[in-house]
Design an enzyme around this catalytic site. Structure first.
Site, PDB file in Angstrom:
ATOM      1  N   HIS A 102      31.721  -9.763 -16.204  1.00 27.21           N
ATOM      2  CA  HIS A 102      31.321  -8.357 -16.122  1.00 27.21           C
ATOM      3  C   HIS A 102      31.014  -7.997 -14.679  1.00 27.21           C
ATOM      4  CE1 HIS A 102      29.206  -4.621 -16.564  1.00 27.21           C
ATOM      5  NE2 HIS A 102      28.179  -5.142 -15.933  1.00 27.21           N
ATOM      6  N   GLU A 120       0.829  -1.210   0.000  1.00 23.50           N
ATOM      7  CA  GLU A 120       0.000   0.000   0.000  1.00 23.50           C
ATOM      8  C   GLU A 120       0.868   1.266   0.000  1.00 23.50           C
ATOM      9  OE1 GLU A 120      -0.386  -2.615   1.918  1.00 23.50           O
ATOM     10  OE2 GLU A 120      -2.493  -3.194   2.051  1.00 23.50           O
ATOM     11  N   LEU A 121       2.013   1.205   0.700  1.00 19.91           N
ATOM     12  CA  LEU A 121       2.840   2.410   0.801  1.00 19.91           C
ATOM     13  C   LEU A 121       3.425   2.775  -0.564  1.00 19.91           C
ATOM     14  CD1 LEU A 121       3.948   4.586   2.649  1.00 19.91           C
ATOM     15  CD2 LEU A 121       5.978   3.154   3.008  1.00 19.91           C
ATOM     16  N   LYS A 122       3.881   1.749  -1.284  1.00 23.13           N
ATOM     17  CA  LYS A 122       4.416   1.999  -2.629  1.00 23.13           C
ATOM     18  C   LYS A 122       3.349   2.681  -3.497  1.00 23.13           C
ATOM     19  CE  LYS A 122       5.759  -0.611  -6.763  1.00 23.13           C
ATOM     20  NZ  LYS A 122       7.130  -0.195  -7.077  1.00 23.13           N
ATOM     21  N   HIS A 171      23.698   4.678 -17.041  1.00 25.66           N
ATOM     22  CA  HIS A 171      22.740   5.089 -16.011  1.00 25.66           C
ATOM     23  C   HIS A 171      22.019   6.367 -16.396  1.00 25.66           C
ATOM     24  CE1 HIS A 171      25.722   2.576 -13.913  1.00 25.66           C
ATOM     25  NE2 HIS A 171      24.627   2.043 -13.420  1.00 25.66           N
ATOM     26  N   ILE A 187      27.200  -5.398 -23.020  1.00 31.65           N
ATOM     27  CA  ILE A 187      27.242  -6.190 -21.782  1.00 31.65           C
ATOM     28  C   ILE A 187      26.157  -7.263 -21.756  1.00 31.65           C
ATOM     29  CG2 ILE A 187      27.357  -6.010 -19.253  1.00 31.65           C
ATOM     30  CD1 ILE A 187      29.650  -4.669 -20.851  1.00 31.65           C
ATOM     31  N   GLU A 192      32.472  -1.205 -15.121  1.00 27.78           N
ATOM     32  CA  GLU A 192      31.955   0.160 -15.130  1.00 27.78           C
ATOM     33  C   GLU A 192      33.119   1.125 -14.944  1.00 27.78           C
ATOM     34  OE1 GLU A 192      28.725   0.690 -12.373  1.00 27.78           O
ATOM     35  OE2 GLU A 192      29.366   2.734 -11.961  1.00 27.78           O
ATOM     36  N   ASP A 216      28.367 -13.161 -15.740  1.00 31.57           N
ATOM     37  CA  ASP A 216      28.297 -11.885 -15.015  1.00 31.57           C
ATOM     38  C   ASP A 216      28.461 -12.083 -13.520  1.00 31.57           C
ATOM     39  OD1 ASP A 216      27.731 -10.299 -17.274  1.00 31.57           O
ATOM     40  OD2 ASP A 216      25.607 -10.843 -17.186  1.00 31.57           O
TER      41      ASP A 216
HETATM   42  N1  GLN Z   1      24.298  -9.163 -18.699  1.00 28.70           N
HETATM   43  C1  GLN Z   1      23.575  -8.314 -17.798  1.00 28.70           C
HETATM   44  C2  GLN Z   1      22.887  -7.203 -18.585  1.00 28.70           C
HETATM   45  O1  GLN Z   1      23.420  -6.746 -19.527  1.00 28.70           O
HETATM   46  C3  GLN Z   1      24.469  -7.705 -16.746  1.00 28.70           C
HETATM   47  C4  GLN Z   1      23.686  -6.860 -15.751  1.00 28.70           C
HETATM   48  C5  GLN Z   1      24.469  -6.357 -14.571  1.00 28.70           C
HETATM   49  O2  GLN Z   1      25.678  -6.279 -14.589  1.00 28.70           O
HETATM   50  N2  GLN Z   1      23.819  -5.999 -13.518  1.00 28.70           N
HETATM   51  O3  GLN Z   1      21.826  -6.755 -18.262  1.00 28.70           O
HETATM   52 ZN    ZN Z   2      26.665  -4.279 -14.952  1.00 28.40          ZN
END
Ligand code: GLN
Ligand code: ZN
Length: 770
Positions: free
Chosen positions: A656, A25-27, A709, A446, A680, A614
């Site tokens: 990754h 509910e809060l969300k 991002h 990625i 990153e 990953d």
């Molecule tokens: N292979 C994943 C993607 O590309 C890696 C995501 C991640 O590093 N959090 O979404």
């Molecule tokens: Zn990532």
């Protein structure tokens, strides 16, 4: 234990409870407020109603002292920033104009003003908003929220205990505000902060608080002598004030270590300690410090972070030992129950026998009450509960789900050779270059491409039966065709299928592995209004059938360029699940690794020449204390190698990670022995490339040149400049060109533009190098 050995009545308490309500509910209310659908008054009413029903639930279950102030619209560390008047300069106008909107502006930012940075709350999956402090920060007490919630609970006739983030932890979690020199130490503000805490404590006492809890989890991590000294000064100062409530200083998530004698000697009235994983260390330290004469001890014997039932008999025996060490022993969960879902009995899809192994917040509350009763009245008073608990523990211990002989035999037979590639990197790279024929500075991504509304709708339609499996899979194949054809046109060198079939990088695999359970209502707060439903790693893990092979081979059938297989690694599978607590994490990781190893083998057999595994969570699961790092990194890196080392020398293994601070785990990154790692790096201007170079990292690396991002599209010159910086640290023969992370949260237009620019940048650099 007999009734006689329990001197005073043990009280049952908790430090915090899930905030969101049984149906989130809060969300809904908070997001509705953001969209203008819900008024501020309606939001406040919803919040007050949720607090009331939580307190009633706790009191009805037999909790003697309920927490107040633990509720939050977004985050309790942000609430502390408001409590202390430490509003960053750029948000002051908004907060003055409208405190609620200003609060959400600090949390989420606005068109013009950046939000506070967000980071992980210790080693949990909860994220808090980082306080921004500087030499000019002036603290002022703003206890309205704390006082209101205390008053609400008092009005219900309950015994409330306000819970606040403590002053030392608050400063240790802070960072220098923008524009303040990076070497500014927030701890230098302690003397300025303590009078404000003292004022708040006095206000809470005046409003009717008998006890107030100050949370200091930061003291359960490694601390310098200066930091311990700050803790000593803080609690001497607050403890010797006269107009204060009784003070309970709480620590959790690990052993208190060197901070234990400091707090034991402090003029406070009680300590709350974690007696789950840290039980032995805290018991020893407590005994060595001479116990807590004259003080109250709150024993966190029920694990507040996992979802398994307590071993009541074992907890009672710990509590029995503690009775000799403190004036009074009360019982709690080890930390706030914020980190677990609300109610295991709502999980109707889980077989009743297995459901009995699970304890969410409601079940944990009942366990705490039972233990308090047992400690006070003797075990005779809880015979039925103990018998049921013994039966449930036995059913879990002997279940074929937790003991699959085939899985156990295979894990026991793992040899050192299984965890090492057959040839060293120098030989592998020659074989891989011949097989792949890639240009200098190869380009790749990625894994994920934009998760469009159409894809999410298709998944929802499949769930509700509006489309059948065949229809859904055709939808996925169409997406893969589009993703492959775009990458070919853009000129990328190593392609991906785009992960359109994955709802989530852990859940997708958890759903296909035996030994994992899914919950229907098991939501926990990740940050703000974002809730996740971590899968439950309940039993021995095996892989009944290939999980990704058909999507990767379908993608490969559409192109002559290599398509990367894409898997989530064993450490990340554990980190983002609720993990079984009946065996060492390393054993569980090994089982997951063996299941993934089969997938790697199958991908290779199907002709996949490049496979990425990953491990974004490798850094974030690092234990709080440095002394525990080597053991963790040993099993974590072994699990990764067990997953990947099965391939031939000419099959290229990628990994990754995305977390800005890799410096302290470079050796572990090296120990993975992956042929290529992508990391990153865009926002930190290739910092990680320099760290790898300083370490002498011997293999290939792709520090990200596109910050995914943000919707911002970096131009070809910007990407080229980052590559030139990267080339100063990593030689051209070992440098890859890729974004920071997957593209699933991005839109198509910016993804296309950014990847085209990235390919242009790589081509420019190739010409410069030729
Ligand atoms: N292979 C994943 C993607 O590309 C890696 C995501 C991640 O590093 N959090 O979404
Ligand atoms: Zn990532």
């Amino acid at each position: 234990m007999t009734a006689k050995s329990a001197a005073a009545a043990a009280r049952a308490t908790v430090y915090g409870y899930p905030r969101q309500g049984p149906h989130r509910e809060l969300k809904n209310a908070v997001e509705g407020y953001w969209k203008g659908r819900v008024t501020a008054d309606a939001l406040r009413d919803t919040a007050a109603g949720l607090r009331r029903s939580n307190w009633r639930q706790l009191a009805d279950a037999g909790i003697d002292e309920v927490p107040t102030g633990d509720f939050s619209y977004y985050d309790h560390v942000l609430d502390t920033t408001v409590l202390l008047g430490a509003i960053p300069a750029r948000h002051r106008t908004a907060v003055a104009a409208d405190p609620l909107d200003g609060y959400f502006a600090m949390a989420r930012g606005t068109q013009d003003v950046a939000p506070l940075e967000m980071t992980k709350w210790f080693d949990t999956n909860y994220h808090y908003l980082v306080p921004e402090l500087g030499p000019d920060t002036a603290f002022t007490a703003d206890p309205a929220k704390q006082v209101t919630e205390l008053t609400e609970a008092l009005a219900l006739g309950l015994t409330p205990r306000p819970v606040l983030v403590g002053p030392v932890t608050y400063l240790l979690l802070a960072k220098p505000a923008p524009g303040v020199p990076a070497d500014f130490d927030p701890l230098t503000l302690l003397d300025r902060l303590l009078p404000v805490y003292a004022e708040i404590l006095a206000d809470l006492r005046a409003a009717g608080a008998d006890w107030v809890q100050l949370d200091e989890p930061a003291l359960a991590a490694d601390r310098t002598p200066a930091e311990l000294n700050a803790a000593e000064r803080a609690y001497r100062d607050l403890g010797t004030r006269t107009d204060r409530p009784k003070l309970l200083v709480a620590s959790y998530f690990d052993r208190l270590g060197d901070a234990l004698p400091v707090l034991a000697k402090a003029p406070v009235d009680g300590l709350a300690l974690d007696f789950t994983d840290a039980a032995a260390a805290n018991l020893d330290a407590l005994a060595a410090a001479g116990g807590l004469p004259g003080k109250r001890l709150v024993a966190g014997v029920v694990n507040g972070r996992n979802i398994w039932i307590n071993d009541l008999q074992k907890s009672l025996s710990t509590l029995g030992t503690l009775l000799g060490l403190a004036d009074r022993v009360d019982i709690a969960a080890s930390c706030s129950l914020l980190h677990v879902p609300l109610d295991a009995s709502a999980e109707r899809d889980i077989a009743p026998q297995i459901r009995r192994w699970l304890a969410f917040a409601q079940q944990k509350t009942a366990e705490i009450v039972t233990l308090a009763k047992g400690l006070t009245q003797g075990t005779d008073a809880i015979t039925a509960e103990l018998a049921a608990n013994r039966a449930d523990l036995a059913s879990r211990a002997t279940s074929p789900i937790t003991h699959d002989p085939a899985v156990r035999d295979r894990a026991a037979a793992v040899t050192d050779a299984d965890t090492h590639r057959s040839l060293p990197y120098a030989d592998r790279t020659t074989a891989q270059r011949t097989r792949l024929g890639l240009p200098l500075l190869p380009t790749t991504t990625i894994g994920s491409f934009p998760q469009t509304t159409a894809l999410r709708t298709a998944r929802a339609d499949l769930r509700t039966g509006r489309i059948d499996t065949a229809g859904y899979e055709e939808r996925i194949r169409t997406e893969i065709r589009d993703v492959i054809s775009f990458q070919e046109k853009a000129g990328l060198d190593v392609l991906v299928h785009g992960e359109p079939e994955r709802n989530d990088m852990v859940q997708y695999f958890a759903e296909q592995l035996t030994g994992y359970l899914a919950t229907r209502h098991g939501w926990v707060q990740s940050y703000g209004t974002r809730y996740v439903r971590p899968p439950v790693l309940a039993g021995d893990i095996s892989r009944p059938a290939p999980m990704t092979v058909r999507w990767t081979t379908y993608a490969q059938s559409l192109t002559d360029r290599p398509v990367k297989g894409m898997l989530t690694g064993p450490v990340t599978m554990l980190a983002w699940s609720f993990v079984r607590d009946d065996q060492p994490l390393g054993d569980t990781a090994r089982q997951v690794a063996l299941a993934l190893r089969d997938e790697v083998s199958d991908l290779e057999a199907a002709g996949t020449a490049v496979i990425q595994v990953d491990e974004p969570a490798l850094r974030e699961t690092l234990p709080l204390r440095a002394a525990d790092h080597p053991a963790y990194l040993a099993w974590a890196t072994e699990a990764f190698r067990l997953t990947t080392a099965v391939v031939r020398p000419d099959t290229q293994i990628h990994t990754h990670m995305c977390y800005a601070e890799f410096g302290d785990i470079v050796q572990a990154i090296d120990d993975l022995d992956a042929d290529v790692i992508s990391l990153e790096a865009a926002r930190s201007h290739m910092q990680v490339a320099r760290e790898l170079a300083a370490h002498g990292y011997p293999r290939e690396a792709g520090p990200g040149v596109y910050d995914i991002h943000s919707p911002r599209v970096p131009g070809p010159e910007e990407a080229a400049a980052l590559l030139r910086t990267g080339l100063k640290a990593i030689p051209a023969t070992r440098l890859w060109v890729n974004p920071d992370c997957g593209l699933k949260t991005r839109g198509w237009p910016e993804t296309q533009a950014a990847l085209e620019n990235l390919v242009t940048a790589a081509r420019t650099l190739r010409e410069e190098l030729a």
